[in-house]
Motif scaffolding. Structure first.
Motif, PDB file in Angstrom:
ATOM      1  N   GLY A   2       0.953  -1.157   0.075  1.00 23.34           N
ATOM      2  CA  GLY A   2      -0.056  -0.077  -0.243  1.00 23.34           C
ATOM      3  C   GLY A   2       0.768   1.308  -0.125  1.00 23.34           C
ATOM      4  O   GLY A   2       2.146   1.352  -0.246  1.00 23.34           O
ATOM      5  N   GLY A   3       0.088   2.538   0.448  1.00 22.15           N
ATOM      6  CA  GLY A   3       1.007   3.784   0.382  1.00 22.15           C
ATOM      7  C   GLY A   3       2.278   3.427   1.118  1.00 22.15           C
ATOM      8  O   GLY A   3       3.288   3.895   0.912  1.00 22.15           O
ATOM      9  N   ALA A   4       2.185   2.930   2.450  1.00 23.87           N
ATOM     10  CA  ALA A   4       3.141   3.019   3.278  1.00 23.87           C
ATOM     11  C   ALA A   4       4.252   2.130   2.834  1.00 23.87           C
ATOM     12  O   ALA A   4       5.452   2.405   3.047  1.00 23.87           O
ATOM     13  CB  ALA A   4       2.761   2.718   4.767  1.00 23.87           C
ATOM     14  N   GLY A   5       3.794   1.048   2.379  1.00 27.56           N
ATOM     15  CA  GLY A   5       4.983  -0.209   2.037  1.00 27.56           C
ATOM     16  C   GLY A   5       5.520   0.603   0.749  1.00 27.56           C
ATOM     17  O   GLY A   5       6.784   0.253   0.625  1.00 27.56           O
ATOM     18  N   THR A   6       5.019   1.454  -0.078  1.00 26.11           N
ATOM     19  CA  THR A   6       5.708   1.902  -1.410  1.00 26.11           C
ATOM     20  C   THR A   6       6.848   2.859  -0.636  1.00 26.11           C
ATOM     21  O   THR A   6       7.618   2.961  -1.024  1.00 26.11           O
ATOM     22  CB  THR A   6       4.665   2.753  -2.043  1.00 26.11           C
ATOM     23  N   ALA A   7       6.323   3.719   0.293  1.00 21.63           N
ATOM     24  CA  ALA A   7       7.625   4.594   0.846  1.00 21.63           C
ATOM     25  C   ALA A   7       8.613   3.883   1.520  1.00 21.63           C
ATOM     26  O   ALA A   7       9.799   3.904   1.121  1.00 21.63           O
ATOM     27  CB  ALA A   7       7.080   5.562   2.036  1.00 21.63           C
ATOM     28  N   VAL A   8       8.305   2.655   2.033  1.00 22.95           N
ATOM     29  CA  VAL A   8       9.328   1.860   2.838  1.00 22.95           C
ATOM     30  C   VAL A   8      10.054   1.232   1.582  1.00 22.95           C
ATOM     31  O   VAL A   8      11.432   0.996   1.718  1.00 22.95           O
ATOM     32  CB  VAL A   8       8.531   0.640   3.461  1.00 22.95           C
ATOM     33  N   ALA A   9       9.506   0.757   0.466  1.00 22.75           N
ATOM     34  CA  ALA A   9      10.230  -0.053  -0.513  1.00 22.75           C
ATOM     35  C   ALA A   9      11.374   0.853  -1.174  1.00 22.75           C
ATOM     36  O   ALA A   9      12.394   0.560  -1.291  1.00 22.75           O
ATOM     37  CB  ALA A   9       9.445  -0.587  -1.702  1.00 22.75           C
TER      38      ALA A   9
END
Ligand code: NAD
Ligand code: QIC
Length: 291
Positions: free
Chosen positions: A138-145
């Motif tokens: 999701g949105g947070a996962g994308t920032a983490v990736a």
């Protein structure tokens, strides 16, 4: 960095932002720095304003004297088209959570991704990043990736219940970070992936007080794996408890939550805040709210 003004008016724009811990964290640090610093949540749902009117809301905030705003769910992507300039990291990610109102126009940044990176290097220094699994696209996962790939991750596998979402994020990440190998996989492959991985980051809502549990079988955790959660309510999630029991090095979601605020505070004021003090404030507030 230079201070832009000695008084600061800041907002957090999104839906359901009332309970956010970020305004209090900024204001406590502002007080400690001797600044006149006011930070208010602006809840679009409570105001009955549709999220796609974010451009107008930014105009009002600017006209009303705000110096900056954080922008959160569901406006982090749609806000981009309303900005005059976008920091390259945020542009690459396609999401903005911090908007500065400057004399030269509105400028967007993304401190979720820089905040995860800072929290990660602080909390898991020297962690091996060769082979990492990210659960949650999701949105947070994308920032983490993006943060993991900027930090030098060589092989990232994205897993999500929504396999199409995982695949599409993996494709986007491959375009943005061509030197790395990024692929998507499904939950049933975790039993093959985790034994050979250096680390795993969990970025789904599972483990939050309202969604208890662990997103995958905790028996797959092993002592050679570092384990990071981005859920921070509670800080000691069931997954992190299982990781401790399995002998893993761990990182809780408070690091990202604090460092997105640390990085935003620095952008807004031009002053490097005391990250440890902000972390103590945040952790105390989380504990008090849990009582
Ligand atoms: N620490 C921080 O600063 C910080 C910041 C933002 C979000 N968060 C946390 O991250 C979580 C995710 O936020 P988001 O904005 O990415 O949400 P989102 O809704 O955009 O994405 C969540 C993703 O998780 C997937 N998912 C849901 N349940 C799952 C499960 N059981 N197993 C696997 N995948 C599952 C969904 O398909 C979706 O792709 C939040 O619930 C919050 O706890 C933490
Ligand atoms: O703490 C919150 O409520 C936040 O909304 C979390 C995350 O979305 C950040 O990007 C925002 O700056 C603050």
């Amino acid at each position: 960095m230079t201070t832009r003004t000695s008084s600061h008016l800041v907002g957090l724009i999104g839906t359901g932002v009332g309970p956010s811990l970020t305004p209090a964290m900024h204001m406590a640090e502002g007080r400690a720095q001797g600044l006149d610093y006011v930070y208010r949540p602006i809840d679009l749902a409570a105001l009955d304003i549709a999220p796609d009117r974010i451009g107008e809301v930014l105009g009002w905030a600017r006209a009303l004297g705000f110096d900056a705003v954080n922008v959160t769910h569901p406006c982090k992507q749609i806000v981009l088209r309303h900005l005059d300039r976008i920091d390259p990291v945020a542009q690459q990610l396609g999401a903005v959570n911090t908007v500065l109102f400057t004399d030269d126009g509105t400028v967007g940044h993304n401190t979720d991704t820089t905040g995860f990176a800072h929290g990660f290097t602080e909390g898991l220094p020297d962690a091996d990043l060769d082979t990492v699994v990210l659960i949650g696209a999701g949105g947070a996962g994308t920032a983490v990736a993006d943060a993991l790939l900027r930090l030098g991750c060589r092989h990232l596998t994205v897993v999500d219940l929504d396999v199409d979402r995982a695949s599409s994020l993996a494709r986007e990440l491959t375009q943005r970070h061509p030197a790395a190998q990024v692929d998507a996989s499904s939950f049933d492959k975790l039993s093959v992936l985790l034994p050979d991985s250096d680390g795993v980051v969990h970025a789904t809502p599972t483990g939050m007080a309202e969604h208890p549990g662990v997103a995958f079988d905790p028996a797959l955790l092993h002592p050679d794996l570092w384990v990071a959660d981005i859920v921070y309510r509670p800080l000691d999630t069931e997954m992190l408890q299982a990781a401790h029991a399995a002998g893993c090095r761990t990182l809780d979601g408070g690091r990202m939550a604090v460092h997105q605020a640390v990085d935003a505070f620095a952008l807004i004021t031009g002053i490097s805040p005391d990250a440890d003090r902000m972390s103590r404030h945040f952790r105390q507030t989380v504990e008090n709210r849990a009582r």
